[in-house]
Design a protein around this motif. Sequence first.
Motif, PDB file in Angstrom:
ATOM      1  N   ILE A 162       0.812  -1.168  -0.129  1.00 25.10           N
ATOM      2  CA  ILE A 162       0.005  -0.005   0.070  1.00 25.10           C
ATOM      3  C   ILE A 162       0.923   1.412  -0.107  1.00 25.10           C
ATOM      4  O   ILE A 162       0.731   2.476  -0.702  1.00 25.10           O
ATOM      5  CB  ILE A 162      -0.899   0.005   1.303  1.00 25.10           C
ATOM      6  CG1 ILE A 162      -2.071  -1.234   1.109  1.00 25.10           C
ATOM      7  CG2 ILE A 162      -1.802   1.274   1.203  1.00 25.10           C
ATOM      8  CD1 ILE A 162      -2.884  -1.329   2.161  1.00 25.10           C
ATOM      9  N   ASP A 163       1.855   1.220   0.708  1.00 24.17           N
ATOM     10  CA  ASP A 163       2.969   2.653   0.801  1.00 24.17           C
ATOM     11  C   ASP A 163       3.333   2.528  -0.479  1.00 24.17           C
ATOM     12  O   ASP A 163       3.659   3.658  -0.999  1.00 24.17           O
ATOM     13  CB  ASP A 163       4.028   2.153   1.833  1.00 24.17           C
ATOM     14  CG  ASP A 163       3.500   2.170   3.290  1.00 24.17           C
ATOM     15  OD1 ASP A 163       2.389   2.798   3.628  1.00 24.17           O
ATOM     16  OD2 ASP A 163       4.235   1.721   4.107  1.00 24.17           O
ATOM     17  N   ALA A 164       4.011   1.524  -1.289  1.00 24.29           N
ATOM     18  CA  ALA A 164       4.863   1.594  -2.467  1.00 24.29           C
ATOM     19  C   ALA A 164       3.839   2.160  -3.604  1.00 24.29           C
ATOM     20  O   ALA A 164       4.149   2.876  -4.592  1.00 24.29           O
ATOM     21  CB  ALA A 164       5.224   0.204  -2.921  1.00 24.29           C
ATOM     22  N   ASN A 165       2.222   1.747  -3.443  1.00 20.52           N
ATOM     23  CA  ASN A 165       1.501   2.099  -4.506  1.00 20.52           C
ATOM     24  C   ASN A 165       0.844   3.544  -4.239  1.00 20.52           C
ATOM     25  O   ASN A 165       0.189   3.858  -5.041  1.00 20.52           O
ATOM     26  CB  ASN A 165       0.379   1.147  -4.663  1.00 20.52           C
ATOM     27  CG  ASN A 165       0.947  -0.293  -5.190  1.00 20.52           C
ATOM     28  OD1 ASN A 165       2.190  -0.344  -5.518  1.00 20.52           O
ATOM     29  ND2 ASN A 165       0.242  -1.316  -5.381  1.00 20.52           N
ATOM     30  N   GLN A 166       1.083   3.935  -3.085  1.00 20.16           N
ATOM     31  CA  GLN A 166       0.372   5.192  -2.720  1.00 20.16           C
ATOM     32  C   GLN A 166       0.795   6.238  -3.526  1.00 20.16           C
ATOM     33  O   GLN A 166       0.104   7.232  -3.842  1.00 20.16           O
ATOM     34  CB  GLN A 166       0.990   5.741  -1.389  1.00 20.16           C
ATOM     35  CG  GLN A 166       0.360   6.750  -0.823  1.00 20.16           C
ATOM     36  CD  GLN A 166       1.068   7.150   0.711  1.00 20.16           C
ATOM     37  OE1 GLN A 166       1.889   6.185   1.443  1.00 20.16           O
ATOM     38  NE2 GLN A 166       0.951   8.341   1.180  1.00 20.16           N
ATOM     39  N   PHE A 169      -1.766   7.466  -6.089  1.00 22.39           N
ATOM     40  CA  PHE A 169      -3.272   7.977  -5.670  1.00 22.39           C
ATOM     41  C   PHE A 169      -3.075   9.443  -5.058  1.00 22.39           C
ATOM     42  O   PHE A 169      -1.807   9.713  -4.569  1.00 22.39           O
ATOM     43  CB  PHE A 169      -3.815   6.842  -4.775  1.00 22.39           C
ATOM     44  CG  PHE A 169      -3.862   5.464  -5.452  1.00 22.39           C
ATOM     45  CD1 PHE A 169      -5.459   5.162  -5.907  1.00 22.39           C
ATOM     46  CD2 PHE A 169      -3.051   4.376  -5.810  1.00 22.39           C
ATOM     47  CE1 PHE A 169      -5.638   4.156  -6.647  1.00 22.39           C
ATOM     48  CE2 PHE A 169      -3.197   3.279  -6.317  1.00 22.39           C
ATOM     49  CZ  PHE A 169      -4.763   2.911  -6.778  1.00 22.39           C
ATOM     50  N   ALA A 170      -4.341   9.868  -4.853  1.00 20.87           N
ATOM     51  CA  ALA A 170      -4.411  11.258  -4.302  1.00 20.87           C
ATOM     52  C   ALA A 170      -3.876  11.101  -2.817  1.00 20.87           C
ATOM     53  O   ALA A 170      -3.131  12.051  -2.523  1.00 20.87           O
ATOM     54  CB  ALA A 170      -5.805  11.800  -4.277  1.00 20.87           C
ATOM     55  N   SER A 171      -4.175  10.005  -2.305  1.00 17.39           N
ATOM     56  CA  SER A 171      -3.706   9.688  -0.868  1.00 17.39           C
ATOM     57  C   SER A 171      -3.788   8.448  -0.543  1.00 17.39           C
ATOM     58  O   SER A 171      -4.241   7.371  -1.200  1.00 17.39           O
ATOM     59  CB  SER A 171      -4.905  10.323   0.369  1.00 17.39           C
ATOM     60  OG  SER A 171      -5.996   9.498   0.289  1.00 17.39           O
ATOM     61  N   ARG A 172      -3.091   7.976   0.650  1.00 12.61           N
ATOM     62  CA  ARG A 172      -2.743   6.566   1.083  1.00 12.61           C
ATOM     63  C   ARG A 172      -4.265   6.004   1.223  1.00 12.61           C
ATOM     64  O   ARG A 172      -4.572   4.732   1.037  1.00 12.61           O
ATOM     65  CB  ARG A 172      -2.198   6.532   2.239  1.00 12.61           C
ATOM     66  CG  ARG A 172      -1.528   5.138   2.580  1.00 12.61           C
ATOM     67  CD  ARG A 172      -0.614   5.198   3.882  1.00 12.61           C
ATOM     68  NE  ARG A 172      -0.005   4.118   3.984  1.00 12.61           N
ATOM     69  CZ  ARG A 172      -0.438   2.858   4.559  1.00 12.61           C
ATOM     70  NH1 ARG A 172      -1.704   2.954   4.945  1.00 12.61           N
ATOM     71  NH2 ARG A 172       0.286   1.710   4.619  1.00 12.61           N
ATOM     72  N   ASP A 173      -5.201   6.807   1.756  1.00 16.05           N
ATOM     73  CA  ASP A 173      -6.673   6.116   1.962  1.00 16.05           C
ATOM     74  C   ASP A 173      -7.240   5.800   0.560  1.00 16.05           C
ATOM     75  O   ASP A 173      -8.075   5.002   0.598  1.00 16.05           O
ATOM     76  CB  ASP A 173      -7.561   7.177   2.482  1.00 16.05           C
ATOM     77  CG  ASP A 173      -7.331   7.314   4.144  1.00 16.05           C
ATOM     78  OD1 ASP A 173      -6.408   6.399   4.512  1.00 16.05           O
ATOM     79  OD2 ASP A 173      -7.482   8.293   4.664  1.00 16.05           O
TER      80      ASP A 173
END
Length: 248
Positions: A162-166, A169-173
């Motif tokens: 999730i961190d690597a793909n963040q 995206f606009a935000s981690r969420d």
Amino acid sequence: MRIYECADERAMSRRAAGIIASQVILKPECVLGLATGSTPVGAYQNLVEWYKNGDLSFAGVKTVNLDEYLGLAPTHDQSYRYFMQQNLFDHIDVKPENTHVLNGLAEDPAAECAAYDEMIASLGGIDLQLLGMGHNGHIAFNEPGDDFGLGTHVVTLSERTIDANQRFFASRDDVPRHALSMGIRSIMGASKILIVVSGEAKAESLARAVAGPVTNAVPASVLQLHPDVTLVADSAALSVLKREGGLK
Ligand code: F6R
């Protein structure tokens, strides 16, 4: 495992594209397993260039992609279907009906996964499967600790992935927490595997994958058990393996 060391990412991309092109030239009706992520982008650019030059045709090729985020529409700009259209399919002569990507909006994700494995079998299996590798040694969305015996299945993304793909995206969420992914069993069923890895940040995991024990703590290590794997990597990614004497 055949290992090609390339000076940099550009050379890695060209070498990987050459291997994919050879497959298509030798068997124009082949089934290519494809990957998303940043590592294969340069290889796809080479393939598009060679198609445009008239050196390569994908008219008979069928493709199956490794994975897709659960919950993203094919038109979402971070979906893997969208990625494939943008980076490859829209620029070559592959027939749209011959390109297969898991449906992230499937109402019954487990049924979608089962149908995907059946579809691959009905195509006669994968001739050449292209893979990238995550920083934690994952392949497709098979994360450390996952069962090697799984076919296509629903996965929960690790915090590290999730961190690597963040960054996309606009935000981690906004990063989806689940995905549909071919399992290790589906990947190992391919006749040939081509894995591309670049950058020093993956050097430690790559050394573990190539020269360490076969363990689901490093999913890519399972490739040691496949009879026909080609690793194309840049020198930075191979640095730890070389330092430890694992590259002959
Ligand atoms: C992509 C995939 C992933 C990536 C891996 C590396 O379809 O299945 O396993 O190959 O996360 O991604 P990059 O190339 O962006 O470092």
